[in-house]
Write a protein that holds these residues in place. Structure first.
Motif, PDB file in Angstrom:
ATOM      1  N   TRP A 159     -39.060   4.385 -43.423  1.00 22.33           N
ATOM      2  CA  TRP A 159     -40.460   4.841 -43.348  1.00 22.33           C
ATOM      3  C   TRP A 159     -41.154   4.703 -44.692  1.00 22.33           C
ATOM      4  O   TRP A 159     -42.280   4.209 -44.763  1.00 22.33           O
ATOM      5  CB  TRP A 159     -40.475   6.284 -42.857  1.00 22.33           C
ATOM      6  CG  TRP A 159     -41.833   6.846 -42.619  1.00 22.33           C
ATOM      7  CD1 TRP A 159     -42.702   6.517 -41.642  1.00 22.33           C
ATOM      8  CD2 TRP A 159     -42.488   7.872 -43.397  1.00 22.33           C
ATOM      9  NE1 TRP A 159     -43.853   7.259 -41.748  1.00 22.33           N
ATOM     10  CE2 TRP A 159     -43.751   8.098 -42.814  1.00 22.33           C
ATOM     11  CE3 TRP A 159     -42.125   8.599 -44.524  1.00 22.33           C
ATOM     12  CZ2 TRP A 159     -44.636   9.033 -43.311  1.00 22.33           C
ATOM     13  CZ3 TRP A 159     -43.024   9.548 -45.028  1.00 22.33           C
ATOM     14  CH2 TRP A 159     -44.253   9.745 -44.427  1.00 22.33           C
ATOM     15  N   VAL A 160     -40.478   5.109 -45.774  1.00 21.12           N
ATOM     16  CA  VAL A 160     -41.109   5.063 -47.093  1.00 21.12           C
ATOM     17  C   VAL A 160     -41.259   3.614 -47.562  1.00 21.12           C
ATOM     18  O   VAL A 160     -42.119   3.309 -48.385  1.00 21.12           O
ATOM     19  CB  VAL A 160     -40.303   5.896 -48.113  1.00 21.12           C
ATOM     20  CG1 VAL A 160     -39.041   5.181 -48.537  1.00 21.12           C
ATOM     21  CG2 VAL A 160     -41.161   6.229 -49.340  1.00 21.12           C
ATOM     22  N   LEU A 161     -40.448   2.699 -47.003  1.00 23.11           N
ATOM     23  CA  LEU A 161     -40.569   1.286 -47.360  1.00 23.11           C
ATOM     24  C   LEU A 161     -41.637   0.578 -46.535  1.00 23.11           C
ATOM     25  O   LEU A 161     -41.790  -0.636 -46.643  1.00 23.11           O
ATOM     26  CB  LEU A 161     -39.215   0.587 -47.192  1.00 23.11           C
ATOM     27  CG  LEU A 161     -38.127   0.997 -48.195  1.00 23.11           C
ATOM     28  CD1 LEU A 161     -36.825   0.314 -47.877  1.00 23.11           C
ATOM     29  CD2 LEU A 161     -38.555   0.684 -49.620  1.00 23.11           C
ATOM     30  N   GLY A 162     -42.356   1.319 -45.671  1.00 23.25           N
ATOM     31  CA  GLY A 162     -43.516   0.739 -44.994  1.00 23.25           C
ATOM     32  C   GLY A 162     -43.337   0.486 -43.516  1.00 23.25           C
ATOM     33  O   GLY A 162     -44.144  -0.230 -42.916  1.00 23.25           O
ATOM     34  N   GLU A 163     -42.314   1.055 -42.881  1.00 29.34           N
ATOM     35  CA  GLU A 163     -42.122   0.835 -41.439  1.00 29.34           C
ATOM     36  C   GLU A 163     -43.312   1.401 -40.662  1.00 29.34           C
ATOM     37  O   GLU A 163     -43.721   2.541 -40.871  1.00 29.34           O
ATOM     38  CB  GLU A 163     -40.826   1.525 -40.979  1.00 29.34           C
ATOM     39  CG  GLU A 163     -40.536   1.388 -39.495  1.00 29.34           C
ATOM     40  CD  GLU A 163     -40.359  -0.051 -39.068  1.00 29.34           C
ATOM     41  OE1 GLU A 163     -41.269  -0.573 -38.401  1.00 29.34           O
ATOM     42  OE2 GLU A 163     -39.324  -0.645 -39.435  1.00 29.34           O
ATOM     43  N   MET A 183     -46.710   8.086 -34.605  1.00 27.88           N
ATOM     44  CA  MET A 183     -46.325   8.276 -35.997  1.00 27.88           C
ATOM     45  C   MET A 183     -46.323   9.747 -36.405  1.00 27.88           C
ATOM     46  O   MET A 183     -45.507  10.170 -37.224  1.00 27.88           O
ATOM     47  CB  MET A 183     -47.280   7.479 -36.907  1.00 27.88           C
ATOM     48  CG  MET A 183     -46.809   7.392 -38.359  1.00 27.88           C
ATOM     49  SD  MET A 183     -45.153   6.667 -38.533  1.00 27.88           S
ATOM     50  CE  MET A 183     -45.518   4.955 -38.207  1.00 27.88           C
ATOM     51  N   GLU A 184     -47.210  10.570 -35.785  1.00 25.81           N
ATOM     52  CA  GLU A 184     -47.257  11.996 -36.150  1.00 25.81           C
ATOM     53  C   GLU A 184     -45.981  12.730 -35.745  1.00 25.81           C
ATOM     54  O   GLU A 184     -45.721  13.839 -36.229  1.00 25.81           O
ATOM     55  CB  GLU A 184     -48.470  12.675 -35.493  1.00 25.81           C
ATOM     56  CG  GLU A 184     -49.819  12.283 -36.076  1.00 25.81           C
ATOM     57  CD  GLU A 184     -50.255  10.899 -35.639  1.00 25.81           C
ATOM     58  OE1 GLU A 184     -49.654  10.380 -34.676  1.00 25.81           O
ATOM     59  OE2 GLU A 184     -51.160  10.334 -36.274  1.00 25.81           O
ATOM     60  N   ASP A 185     -45.143  12.117 -34.874  1.00 25.83           N
ATOM     61  CA  ASP A 185     -43.911  12.772 -34.441  1.00 25.83           C
ATOM     62  C   ASP A 185     -42.883  12.871 -35.557  1.00 25.83           C
ATOM     63  O   ASP A 185     -41.916  13.623 -35.443  1.00 25.83           O
ATOM     64  CB  ASP A 185     -43.295  12.023 -33.250  1.00 25.83           C
ATOM     65  CG  ASP A 185     -44.134  12.174 -31.987  1.00 25.83           C
ATOM     66  OD1 ASP A 185     -44.979  13.096 -31.973  1.00 25.83           O
ATOM     67  OD2 ASP A 185     -43.958  11.394 -31.046  1.00 25.83           O
ATOM     68  N   VAL A 186     -43.024  12.091 -36.648  1.00 24.91           N
ATOM     69  CA  VAL A 186     -42.055  12.173 -37.741  1.00 24.91           C
ATOM     70  C   VAL A 186     -42.283  13.424 -38.586  1.00 24.91           C
ATOM     71  O   VAL A 186     -41.438  13.767 -39.415  1.00 24.91           O
ATOM     72  CB  VAL A 186     -42.111  10.919 -38.631  1.00 24.91           C
ATOM     73  CG1 VAL A 186     -41.884   9.672 -37.810  1.00 24.91           C
ATOM     74  CG2 VAL A 186     -43.421  10.828 -39.391  1.00 24.91           C
ATOM     75  N   ILE A 187     -43.405  14.106 -38.420  1.00 29.84           N
ATOM     76  CA  ILE A 187     -43.646  15.349 -39.164  1.00 29.84           C
ATOM     77  C   ILE A 187     -42.884  16.484 -38.483  1.00 29.84           C
ATOM     78  O   ILE A 187     -42.856  16.579 -37.258  1.00 29.84           O
ATOM     79  CB  ILE A 187     -45.153  15.671 -39.211  1.00 29.84           C
ATOM     80  CG1 ILE A 187     -45.933  14.499 -39.843  1.00 29.84           C
ATOM     81  CG2 ILE A 187     -45.420  16.933 -40.013  1.00 29.84           C
ATOM     82  CD1 ILE A 187     -47.437  14.684 -39.813  1.00 29.84           C
ATOM     83  N   PHE A 188     -42.235  17.342 -39.301  1.00 32.48           N
ATOM     84  CA  PHE A 188     -41.439  18.452 -38.775  1.00 32.48           C
ATOM     85  C   PHE A 188     -42.275  19.271 -37.786  1.00 32.48           C
ATOM     86  O   PHE A 188     -43.346  19.767 -38.135  1.00 32.48           O
ATOM     87  CB  PHE A 188     -40.986  19.345 -39.939  1.00 32.48           C
ATOM     88  CG  PHE A 188     -40.179  20.553 -39.489  1.00 32.48           C
ATOM     89  CD1 PHE A 188     -38.908  20.403 -38.963  1.00 32.48           C
ATOM     90  CD2 PHE A 188     -40.715  21.827 -39.582  1.00 32.48           C
ATOM     91  CE1 PHE A 188     -38.177  21.503 -38.555  1.00 32.48           C
ATOM     92  CE2 PHE A 188     -40.000  22.930 -39.173  1.00 32.48           C
ATOM     93  CZ  PHE A 188     -38.716  22.754 -38.655  1.00 32.48           C
TER      94      PHE A 188
END
Length: 938
Positions: free
Chosen positions: A46-50, A61-66
């Motif tokens: 994710w931090v590498l731009g996925e 994408m908002e599902d990756v937030i706790f």
């Protein structure tokens, strides 16, 4: 360059800020299923731009937030920071350490940072081009991605080779150059289309411009002729105006003399008229006074009649008011009696309200006590539930210990049996021999017992000695058999493994197992007790809740009754207050009534006095009326004399006015003529201004310079207009439009030349990029092809493997086919291999790529899951070998893979739904040298 650390906050299950520090070599990331190990891999991707949510195992994408747990609230931001050691400047930044950060808010806003400097996603991706690091490069091999790499289309499989060949940057630049080339060609087509259109306008406007220039010259000449004509007209009008001004001065003098004569007569008439007007005014005023006196007399008579009527009305009203006073007094007495009765009802109702309030308090207290009891029971239930969870956790731990102990028992049994040489067959043979010999002794002893019985039964003495000797000899044979039996028993006993005594000893492993079993039974008994306690509490709470519901229904009824009673009390109080208000109003009315009666009596006396006063005023008015009639007769005679003198003066004035009218008409005619001339002059100026947007006054100094006549000028004008007409329609803006089109045409020609040059440059650059990329790709492909064969043989212990280009003539577009031949099989496509063979083939391809261009770090997510023990051993050996030059982070459950790691990183989930990290440093021989179980928290 290697991965130094990753800091995670709010990403998936990492609710707290967690810092994971990595070391060089091989690190193993451990933890039970579902604890969040793969979330670490997702965080790095994710931090590498996925950007693909499916690759992150999310719907959006908002599902990756706790998203919160039962005990924690959801967060509104996710943030991951990756820190890389950049000692050799592999990344194009002159810094020993590079941090990459990505932040996502729940509203969808996303931010990227390099060394805490905001950047775009494109800049972040360009940072890792051709390093082997990236969301889709070979630095991250996820669970299942190995198989996906092998199963992808040949055209998609080449991405790994392009990354290893370091042509990703060239490829991106080439694609950008091709896009620019397409845009340039499109721009050329657009400019060419516009240029052809502008060229047509250019040619047309050039002809129109030349015609317009001649037209403007003719217009200037026409203006000059027209100006002369207008100036001649202006000169004629000015001369006519001067002549009429002189005639007007003579006529005005005659008119002024007649006006003076008329003014003298008017002054005389006005003097007599003023005197007549004064007397007429006095006459009118006298008449008004007489009329006013007459009206006043009538008014006074009417007032006397009105006052007499009003007095009678007041007398009648006083009589009626006395009757009303008696009625109001009686009504007041009745209302006061009603108030006393309602006050008694109010006291009785208030008593009922107090009683109802006591009942409400009683039931409310009962509900509170019962609810407290329910809460206490619920606490007991919660306490027992927690105890059950604690016991179940201990059961789980004991079950794990029991499983480990069982494994140890089996292992020790196998080892002990092997060391003791225990044989079931030998034991069975000795046991059978032992029992056979024992049965023989039993038979022999039974025979001797029977023989002795015979002796005692017959009573014979003859031959007794011989029989006794025979019996002793046979008993000696039995001793021998017993000795043999003892020998067989000894051999049988030797077959029993002595190490079993250690198992069943009080401190032995069996005893420990029995202790765990006993503890498990005890825990199950405790759980049953707690569950029985929970059941009792639950049943009691159900019963108490029913009572609470009954109490609440009763309480609601009481509250409803309380409201109704209070409403009734309020209604009674309202009635009392309203009745009291009515009483007060009646008292007020009575007082006002009495006050009004007193006032009416006073007014009645005042009316009597007023009637007398008005009658006195009427007598005075009659006397004044007689004096005014005498004055009126005198004024009428004087006015008649003055009017006769004024008639004579008016005849003389009429004759003078006739002469003045003729003189005034002559003056006005001359003024009209002058006005018309002035209007013509003004129109001449206005028309000239409207036609030519210039002031004619500017050219007035040329009036007397014109020598041509108007006829000659008009003839010249006709000639010029004929020439203008011969030009046909003219575009008046053609010269200006031609200048603009000419400028645009020349600009577009320049643009077309620039675009042609840019196209040539882009084609040259694209060809150079493709040639250089093809050379780099071919070199890398050949190296990986050779390395892949060697790696495959090492991992499989033989066999061969090949990679082939599907289109060798088109290197940059060709797909890549993979063929593998494990030992004992024929060469075939990887799609026909087993799962373990496919995984091992993919590992071979990965290490073959690393031999050409190693990635600074690599994440392997359970790629050893499908490998057997021997293949895992070869995989770990190769992993440790490559770990000398690259950094590997392996997510695994395999003990052999863990044994090859230098550092262990554990992911746990002590709190449900929340991951945390534990790290352990391991020495070179696999011994724990520096245990570090500190939780790295931010």
């Amino acid at each position: 360059m290697f991965l130094k650390s990753i800091e995670i906050f709010g990403f998936k299950s990492f609710a707290d800020k967690s810092l994971i520090q990595f070391s060089d070599g091989v690190s193993a990331l451990l933890g039970p299923n579902g604890c969040g190990k793969s979330n670490v891999v997702d965080a790095i991707k994710w931090v590498l731009g996925e950007q693909a949510t499916k690759s992150l195992r999310a719907d959006k994408m908002e599902d990756v937030i706790f998203n919160g747990t039962e005990a924690r609230k959801a967060l509104n931001v996710a943030e991951v920071t990756l820190t890389l050691q950049n000692d050799h400047n592999l990344l194009p930044l002159d810094m020993p350490e590079v941090s990459v950060k990505r932040r996502l808010y729940r509203n969808g806003d996303s931010e990227y940072y390099i060394n805490n400097t905001p950047v775009r996603l494109k800049e972040l991706r360009e940072l890792f081009y051709d390093t082997g690091v990236g969301k889709s490069a070979y630095s991250i091999m996820e669970q299942g991605k190995i198989d996906q790499v092998l199963s992808n289309k040949p055209e998609e499989r080449r991405l790994i080779f392009e990354e290893a060949a370091a042509i990703t940057k060239f490829k991106v630049r080439g694609q950008e150059a091709e896009r620019k080339l397409l845009r340039t060609e499109e721009n050329m087509r657009q400019v060419e289309s516009i240029l052809s259109e502008v060229k047509r306008s250019y040619d047309a406007l050039k002809k129109q411009s030349e015609k317009t220039v001649r037209y403007r010259e003719l217009k200037d000449e026409t203006f000059s002729v027209e100006l002369s004509i207008q100036l001649l007209k202006l000169r004629d009008l000015l001369e006519a105006k001067d002549k009429r001004n002189k005639e007007l001065a003579v006529a005005a003098k005659e008119r002024d003399e007649l006006k003076h004569r008329i003014d003298t007569i008017n002054e005389s008439v006005e003097s007599n008229l003023d005197q007549v007007n004064t007397m007429e005014s006095e006459l009118i005023e006298t008449q008004k006074l007489l009329y006013g006196i007459e009206l006043e007399k009538n008014n006074l008579t009417s007032q006397i009649s009105l006052l007499q009527e009003r007095g009678q009305e007041i007398s009648d009203k006083l009589k009626s008011d006395k009757e009303t006073e008696a009625v109001i007094s009686k009504r007041i007495e009745e209302v006061q009696n009603t108030i006393l009765e309602k006050e008694k009802s109010e006291k009785a109702m208030e008593s009922r309200v107090q009683e109802n309030q006591q009942n409400i308090q009683f039931f409310a207290a009962s509900i509170t006590r019962t609810s407290d009891r329910i809460a206490d029971n619920q606490q007991g239930i919660d306490s027992s539930t927690r105890e059950i969870h604690t016991i179940e956790a201990e059961q789980t731990r004991l079950q794990e210990s029991l499983a480990e102990l069982t494994d140890d028992i089996v292992a020790q049994l196998d080892q002990g049996l092997q060391q003791s040489g225990y044989s079931i067959k030998r034991r069975e043979e000795l046991s059978e021999d032992f029992h056979g010999r024992l049965q023989g002794i039993r038979i022999a002893v039974q025979g001797k017992r029977d023989l002795l019985s015979d002796f005692t039964g017959t009573g014979e003495v003859e031959g007794l000695q011989d029989r006794i000797r025979g019996l002793i000899e046979s008993l000696s044979d039995i001793d021998g058999k017993i000795a043999d039996l003892d020998h067989v028993y000894t051999q049988l006993e030797e077959t029993i493994p002595r190490f079993l005594d250690d198992f069943i000893a009080p401190e032995g492993i069996i005893t420990r197992k029995r202790g765990i079993d006993e503890r498990m039974r005890s825990l199950r008994h405790e759980i049953e007790n707690h569950r029985e306690r929970i059941t009792n509490f639950t049943e009691e709470n159900d019963s108490l809740r029913k009572k609470v519901e009954e109490y609440r229904r009763t309480l609601e009824d009481l509250k409803l009754s309380d409201v109704q009673l209070k409403n009734q009390v309020a209604s009674i109080r309202e009635d009392i207050n309203r009745t009291r208000t009515q009483t007060e109003e009646m008292y007020t009315r009575l007082r006002e009534h009495r006050k009004q009666m007193a006032e009416d009596e006073g007014r009645l006396q005042g009316l009597s006095n007023k009637i007398k006063e008005v009658e006195s005023q009427r007598l005075s008015q009659e006397k004044e009326e007689k004096n005014l009639q005498k004055t009126l007769s005198r004024l009428e005679k004087t006015i008649s004399t003055k009017n006769a003198e004024m008639i004579r003066k008016e005849k003389e004035l009429k004759t003078s006015m006739t002469g003045l009218g003729k003189a005034q008409a002559k003056v006005e005619k001359l003024q009209m003529t002058l006005a018309e001339i002035s209007a013509d002059i003004k129109n001449l100026y206005n028309n000239f201004r409207e036609r030519y947007s210039q002031e004619l006054s500017t050219y007035e100094d040329r009036i007397y310079e014109i020598t041509d006549s108007i006829q000659e000028l008009k003839k010249n004008m006709d000639t010029l207009k004929e020439e203008q007409k011969s030009l046909g329609s003219v575009n008046l803006m053609a010269p200006e439009e031609f200048a603009e089109v000419k400028e645009r045409y020349e600009f577009l020609r320049g643009q077309m030349d620039d675009l042609a040059q840019a196209k040539s440059d882009l084609e040259r650059i694209t060809a150079e990029i493709r040639q250089e990329s093809a050379e780099l790709f071919t070199q890398t492909y050949e190296k990986i092809r050779k390395n892949f064969h060697a790696m495959f043989r090492r991992l499989f212990g033989g066999g061969r493997a090949e990679i082939r280009l599907t289109e060798p003539d088109r290197v940059l577009e060709s797909g890549i086919e993979i063929f593998a031949q494990p030992p004992g099989k024929k060469l075939e496509s990887i799609n026909l291999l087993s799962g373990g063979e496919r995984s091992l083939t993919a590992v071979a391809l990965l290490f073959a790529t690393y031999m050409v261009k190693p990635s600074p770090f690599c994440l392997l997510d359970e790629i050893d899951a499908a490998l057997d023990e021997s293949n895992v051993g070869r995989f770990v050996t190769m992993l440790m070998e490559f770990g000398q030059s690259s950094q590997f982070i392996v997510i695994t459950h395999n003990k052999k893979t863990v044994a090859g790691a230098r550092t262990l990183l554990g992911v746990t989930m002590e709190e449900s739904g929340v991951s945390k990290v534990v790290s352990i440093r391991i020495g070179g021989e696999g011994e724990v040298t520096t245990p570090d179980q500190n939780l790295h928290r931010g």
